[in-house]
Design a protein around this motif. Structure first.
Motif, PDB file in Angstrom:
ATOM      1  N   UNK A   5     -12.193  19.013   5.857  1.00  0.00           N
ATOM      2  CA  UNK A   5     -11.202  19.716   5.031  1.00  0.00           C
ATOM      3  C   UNK A   5     -11.471  19.466   3.552  1.00  0.00           C
ATOM      4  N   UNK A   6     -11.749  18.196   3.230  1.00  0.00           N
ATOM      5  CA  UNK A   6     -11.982  17.848   1.822  1.00  0.00           C
ATOM      6  C   UNK A   6     -13.200  18.590   1.289  1.00  0.00           C
ATOM      7  N   UNK A   7     -14.274  18.600   2.081  1.00  0.00           N
ATOM      8  CA  UNK A   7     -15.505  19.271   1.646  1.00  0.00           C
ATOM      9  C   UNK A   7     -15.235  20.745   1.354  1.00  0.00           C
ATOM     10  N   UNK A   8     -14.439  21.382   2.243  1.00  0.00           N
ATOM     11  CA  UNK A   8     -14.146  22.808   2.049  1.00  0.00           C
ATOM     12  C   UNK A   8     -13.389  23.087   0.764  1.00  0.00           C
ATOM     13  N   UNK A   9     -12.605  22.063   0.310  1.00  0.00           N
ATOM     14  CA  UNK A   9     -11.802  22.283  -0.893  1.00  0.00           C
ATOM     15  C   UNK A   9     -12.656  22.210  -2.166  1.00  0.00           C
ATOM     16  N   UNK A  10     -13.907  21.780  -2.035  1.00  0.00           N
ATOM     17  CA  UNK A  10     -14.764  21.626  -3.218  1.00  0.00           C
ATOM     18  C   UNK A  10     -15.505  22.920  -3.525  1.00  0.00           C
ATOM     19  N   UNK A  11     -15.958  23.057  -4.788  1.00  0.00           N
ATOM     20  CA  UNK A  11     -16.806  24.216  -5.077  1.00  0.00           C
ATOM     21  C   UNK A  11     -18.224  23.947  -4.580  1.00  0.00           C
ATOM     22  N   UNK A  12     -19.044  24.983  -4.579  1.00  0.00           N
ATOM     23  CA  UNK A  12     -20.363  24.883  -3.965  1.00  0.00           C
ATOM     24  C   UNK A  12     -21.215  23.773  -4.583  1.00  0.00           C
ATOM     25  N   UNK A  13     -21.165  23.663  -5.925  1.00  0.00           N
ATOM     26  CA  UNK A  13     -21.994  22.665  -6.581  1.00  0.00           C
ATOM     27  C   UNK A  13     -21.592  21.256  -6.140  1.00  0.00           C
ATOM     28  N   UNK A  14     -20.259  21.018  -6.102  1.00  0.00           N
ATOM     29  CA  UNK A  14     -19.789  19.692  -5.699  1.00  0.00           C
ATOM     30  C   UNK A  14     -20.143  19.406  -4.242  1.00  0.00           C
ATOM     31  N   UNK A  15     -20.004  20.424  -3.390  1.00  0.00           N
ATOM     32  CA  UNK A  15     -20.381  20.239  -1.984  1.00  0.00           C
ATOM     33  C   UNK A  15     -21.828  19.796  -1.869  1.00  0.00           C
ATOM     34  N   UNK A  16     -22.690  20.470  -2.653  1.00  0.00           N
ATOM     35  CA  UNK A  16     -24.113  20.103  -2.633  1.00  0.00           C
ATOM     36  C   UNK A  16     -24.312  18.667  -3.097  1.00  0.00           C
TER      37      UNK A  16
ATOM     38  N   UNK B  75      -3.721  11.921   8.097  1.00  0.00           N
ATOM     39  CA  UNK B  75      -4.778  12.799   7.560  1.00  0.00           C
ATOM     40  C   UNK B  75      -4.413  13.424   6.205  1.00  0.00           C
ATOM     41  N   UNK B  76      -3.142  13.825   6.037  1.00  0.00           N
ATOM     42  CA  UNK B  76      -2.765  14.477   4.784  1.00  0.00           C
ATOM     43  C   UNK B  76      -2.906  13.515   3.605  1.00  0.00           C
ATOM     44  N   UNK B  77      -2.466  12.269   3.799  1.00  0.00           N
ATOM     45  CA  UNK B  77      -2.600  11.267   2.739  1.00  0.00           C
ATOM     46  C   UNK B  77      -4.067  11.018   2.406  1.00  0.00           C
ATOM     47  N   UNK B  78      -4.862  10.868   3.467  1.00  0.00           N
ATOM     48  CA  UNK B  78      -6.282  10.604   3.265  1.00  0.00           C
ATOM     49  C   UNK B  78      -6.932  11.733   2.483  1.00  0.00           C
ATOM     50  N   UNK B  79      -6.566  12.951   2.856  1.00  0.00           N
ATOM     51  CA  UNK B  79      -7.139  14.119   2.199  1.00  0.00           C
ATOM     52  C   UNK B  79      -6.756  14.142   0.723  1.00  0.00           C
ATOM     53  N   UNK B  80      -5.486  13.844   0.440  1.00  0.00           N
ATOM     54  CA  UNK B  80      -5.035  13.821  -0.950  1.00  0.00           C
ATOM     55  C   UNK B  80      -5.793  12.766  -1.728  1.00  0.00           C
ATOM     56  N   UNK B  81      -5.987  11.590  -1.112  1.00  0.00           N
ATOM     57  CA  UNK B  81      -6.702  10.515  -1.786  1.00  0.00           C
ATOM     58  C   UNK B  81      -8.143  10.926  -2.052  1.00  0.00           C
ATOM     59  N   UNK B  82      -8.784  11.519  -1.055  1.00  0.00           N
ATOM     60  CA  UNK B  82     -10.198  11.870  -1.184  1.00  0.00           C
ATOM     61  C   UNK B  82     -10.402  12.931  -2.258  1.00  0.00           C
ATOM     62  N   UNK B  83      -9.405  13.805  -2.402  1.00  0.00           N
ATOM     63  CA  UNK B  83      -9.584  14.903  -3.352  1.00  0.00           C
ATOM     64  C   UNK B  83      -9.490  14.455  -4.809  1.00  0.00           C
TER      65      UNK B  83
ATOM     66  N   UNK C  79       0.834  -1.213   0.000  1.00  0.00           N
ATOM     67  CA  UNK C  79       0.000   0.000   0.000  1.00  0.00           C
ATOM     68  C   UNK C  79       0.868   1.261   0.000  1.00  0.00           C
ATOM     69  N   UNK C  80       1.995   1.198   0.742  1.00  0.00           N
ATOM     70  CA  UNK C  80       2.897   2.344   0.787  1.00  0.00           C
ATOM     71  C   UNK C  80       3.567   2.611  -0.558  1.00  0.00           C
ATOM     72  N   UNK C  81       3.696   1.560  -1.376  1.00  0.00           N
ATOM     73  CA  UNK C  81       4.389   1.716  -2.657  1.00  0.00           C
ATOM     74  C   UNK C  81       3.471   2.204  -3.771  1.00  0.00           C
ATOM     75  N   UNK C  82       2.154   2.151  -3.538  1.00  0.00           N
ATOM     76  CA  UNK C  82       1.201   2.530  -4.577  1.00  0.00           C
ATOM     77  C   UNK C  82       1.224   4.039  -4.782  1.00  0.00           C
ATOM     78  N   UNK C  83       1.168   4.459  -6.029  1.00  0.00           N
ATOM     79  CA  UNK C  83       1.131   5.891  -6.345  1.00  0.00           C
ATOM     80  C   UNK C  83      -0.052   6.565  -5.660  1.00  0.00           C
ATOM     81  N   UNK C  84       0.198   7.720  -5.070  1.00  0.00           N
ATOM     82  CA  UNK C  84      -0.832   8.395  -4.281  1.00  0.00           C
ATOM     83  C   UNK C  84      -2.083   8.691  -5.105  1.00  0.00           C
ATOM     84  N   UNK C  85      -1.900   8.972  -6.400  1.00  0.00           N
ATOM     85  CA  UNK C  85      -3.071   9.359  -7.195  1.00  0.00           C
ATOM     86  C   UNK C  85      -4.051   8.209  -7.368  1.00  0.00           C
ATOM     87  N   UNK C  86      -3.571   6.958  -7.138  1.00  0.00           N
ATOM     88  CA  UNK C  86      -4.489   5.812  -7.259  1.00  0.00           C
ATOM     89  C   UNK C  86      -5.183   5.486  -5.941  1.00  0.00           C
ATOM     90  N   UNK C  87      -4.697   6.087  -4.841  1.00  0.00           N
ATOM     91  CA  UNK C  87      -5.188   5.717  -3.514  1.00  0.00           C
ATOM     92  C   UNK C  87      -6.714   5.784  -3.408  1.00  0.00           C
TER      93      UNK C  87
END
Lengths: 480, 480
Positions: A142-153, A113-121, A84-92
């Motif tokens: 944190x992830x929700x805040x990074x989204x635009x209003x439409x995506x949050x909805x 938390x930072x890894x999780x946030x990157x994965x979720x985004x 899991x540690x070797x997998x590229x973050x963008x695939x997480x």
């Protein structure tokens, strides 16, 4: 042009073996160094070590997220986390969506938390909503805040629908057009996309207020004259669409019956709010049938096969507890007849046959009825007809199998009366099993409950206690 | 533009109720006439009669073949055949494909050769191959002769692949293009079609010898510049394709994992010979999980819920016979200890608890292992690890639940030694159940057998006989 090919559907097994081989070589090196059986040439060690890791990483980079998910599930915990540690973050993010609930927990527990946030985004709104319950609330915020209003909805909307509804499975990616343009315009519009949403087999035709007017299949877009207007080739009658509150099981049936690929989800004002695709439905059908098979065996949910012992114990204890209660009741029924058993010990020897076959026949009946109800093909009005049929089957089976065990009892214990009691008890028990097998699911259906849930426990409890009571009761009346 | 809508996924239930209402009115009229309670005004009768039939026919004309199939399954035999006669002949073939095997038999039994032939001739080659085993050979012969040579070959090819292979599920409808043309040419080519094959999400790019060179998704066709050549936008690396001999289960996994809609089927020379679609896979997944659930309950195959009694008896007898054998063995194990039971009748009362909970725990273990094997995630090398885990779970459960029943036995019979024997017997039985639950499927896998088949019967047989033997044996050693 290369013809590289993961041609066979079992390619993923080969990938797993490759990963395991690389892992075990890696472990071998670490082991040697650790045990100091090899002089600790740091340089040599670190080169071999780095080579293996690099090969493993290259291997993983080439794999589809779904394949990596599958491989992670098949690996014991330590290897799993190492890979899991070797997998590229963008695939997480994609991988977290694909793995089973049990394995997802083990992965998330080992991410900061930072890894999780990157994965979720990296995820779409509907995917994020699926993952949300497993993410720590502060990460989700944190992830929700990074989204635009439409995506949050969209995320909030997707999370607001209970599990098992169309709304909880829909996505928000779709292509929409107006009905008063020509196909040529639609074709030009599509050329401005970098990619179409997955499983786009139709374009939704909407009016100014986003209300669904019709659907334009890619087929009609492609085979029709480009000068035609959308309104002329779109389908607008007998449109299949779902409401977000609709039951996902019903939607899955519709996909299966009408061979659908994507279906618009509309609200009460016919506004298109999302889309359901066959990929969601395939996953849903698989998960449902998994859940049914697991619950029949008394497993609460899918287990990580490498789960720690205590977690497995927890997954299984509820069913064992219920079973203990029903077994205890059956045991007390036998307890009522201890005097009879003392006088004729053959009763103790023969009684499990009656209960066992009764349980089996009851499970056959109840499974058939539950399935027919699940297909929606049994109305309460069919009760009498079904009961008549099942009682007929039970009578034939009772006389035949009961006759057989009766003959065996007679022969074993040289006691013809015992044989007759055996036959009578078997027939009666099968009649009880058939009646309960028809009534339990139909009554549960009428009460608005899931007819399948725990049906096997209930019928077995009835046939065990009932079978012991009938056999020992008849024996006490006629033999003692 | 009308907005007629079968919006809710449960529309088919409404249709069923409509049909049933019309049928019962129809029956009422016939009944009145038959009983002569109404003066037999032939004219009146025939008008009412004809009105009802006409409404039923109109209703059926509007329904999708899959919906009619579902309704036919839900109707008792006489109503089913009445409705079947009213269905438009051109839908007969599609409906026969959709209904369950059991119901298909009842329908085919009531059609004459000419009707069957007409129905079969509306089908594609792959559909005809699916239906062939249920058709009378003489009808099949006539139908085959009516086809052109290519279609005849397709039917024969499809029928030659065994059930459960990709070849038995593939169809032969597809669009193919060459790689050296521009997308504009492809677009113009598609406009010459009246319709594209169902589930066309990609076009197969082939060379002069029909060999697969790549795939052109409708997406890239639509979003790319029409002046581009096919070769520039087609995918040619890591193409997913199947061989006709491939296992359908593996193909279903690939569809699920990679969210596929259609996949080319190619022969050993990479020639494209057919196509597999997600619709086939959805049906396959459903049927497989159905079959698994049915076989767990000891039903050989799906039953027509309105089947005659004898047909149901046949569907169920095999399992009951096996169960009788295992129950008889368990009974003989008890028979070995009749002397002990005579001396301490509590043993007879308590023994079903041990066997029952042992069976349950064993089924939990074996279900989990079988599922993990089916997912391909268990290698024989995992044996020791799995065994260790399951024995750990069994020890904890044995001591806990065994301790509980031991206390109950002590309290009920005021016999602490009996309680200790109960606890020990429960723990040992759970250890046996865990060992068998891991070993049976892994050994069957190594022997190349289906690990699932009959796993539940085997584990129950072992825990029943084993549980009785352990409990009664320990009791005889220490209590008698």
């Amino acid at each position: 042009m290369s013809q590289s090919k993961p041609r066979d559907p079992d390619a993923v097994h080969r990938h797993l073996r490759d990963v395991q081989r690389l892992l075990s070589r890696q472990r071998l090196v670490e082991d040697l160094v650790h045990r100091q059986t090899m002089p600790r040439h740091d340089l040599v060690e670190s080169i071999v070590h780095r080579q293996h890791i690099a090969r493993l990483r290259r291997k993983l980079d080439r794999l589809h997220p779904a394949d990596i998910a599958w491989i992670l599930e098949a690996l014991p915990l330590e290897d799993r986390l190492f890979v899991w540690d070797l997998v590229k973050a963008e695939k997480d993010g994609d991988i977290l969506l694909e793995v089973s609930d049990a394995v997802r927990e083990t992965l998330i527990d080992n991410m900061d938390p930072a890894e999780l946030q990157a994965a979720a985004e990296t995820l779409d709104a509907d995917e994020l909503a699926d993952l949300a319950p497993d993410l720590p609330p502060e990460v989700m915020e944190v992830v929700l805040e990074s989204l635009d209003t439409e995506e949050q909805q969209q995320v909030r909307a997707a999370m607001s629908y209970p599990e098992g509804t169309v709304g909880s499975l829909m996505d928000f990616d779709m292509v929409t057009v107006r009905e008063d343009v020509t196909l040529e315009v639609v074709l030009r519009y599509l050329r401005r996309f970098d990619a179409l949403p997955d499983h786009t087999d139709k374009i939704f035709v909407i009016d100014r207020e986003d209300r669904l007017r019709g659907i334009l299949t890619l087929e009609s877009l492609l085979i029709s004259d480009p000068e035609t207007e959308v309104a002329q080739v779109m389908q607008s009658k007998s449109l299949i669409s779902f409401a977000p509150e609709d039951d996902a099981g019903g939607a899955a049936n519709a996909f299966e019956r009408y061979d659908l690929v994507s279906v618009p989800v509309i609200d009460a004002e016919r506004r298109v709010i999302g889309r359901l695709t066959v990929a969601d439905m395939v996953d849903y059908i698989r998960e449902e049938s998994e859940a049914e098979i697991l619950s029949q065996a008394g497993l609460r949910k899918e287990e990580d096969i490498f789960a720690p012992v205590m977690r497995s114990v927890k997954n299984r204890w509820a069913w064992l507890a219920i079973n203990l209660v029903t077994a205890f009741i059956a045991s007390r029924v036998i307890g009522l007849f201890e005097d009879s058993i003392e006088k004729l010990v053959a009763l103790a020897t023969l009684m499990p046959i009656i209960a066992g076959i009764g349980g089996n026949a009851g499970n056959q009946t109840i499974t058939m009825i539950v399935r027919a109800i699940a297909m929606g093909q049994v109305q309460p009005s069919a009760l009498r007809r079904l009961l008549k049929k099942e009682l007929g089957v039970a009578t034939i089976n009772g006389l035949f199998w009961g006759g057989l065990v009766g003959l065996m009892a007679w022969w074993l214990y040289q006691n013809p009366a015992l044989g007759v009691v055996m036959t009578a008890a078997m027939t009666l028990t099968l009649l009880v099993a058939a009646t309960a097998g028809v009534l339990i699911p139909l009554i549960r259906q009428r009460l608005g409950r899931d007819p399948a849930l725990g049906s096997s426990v209930m019928i077995t409890a009835i046939t065990d206690s009932g079978g012991f009571f009938i056999f020992l009761g008849l024996a006490t009346l006629f033999l003692i």
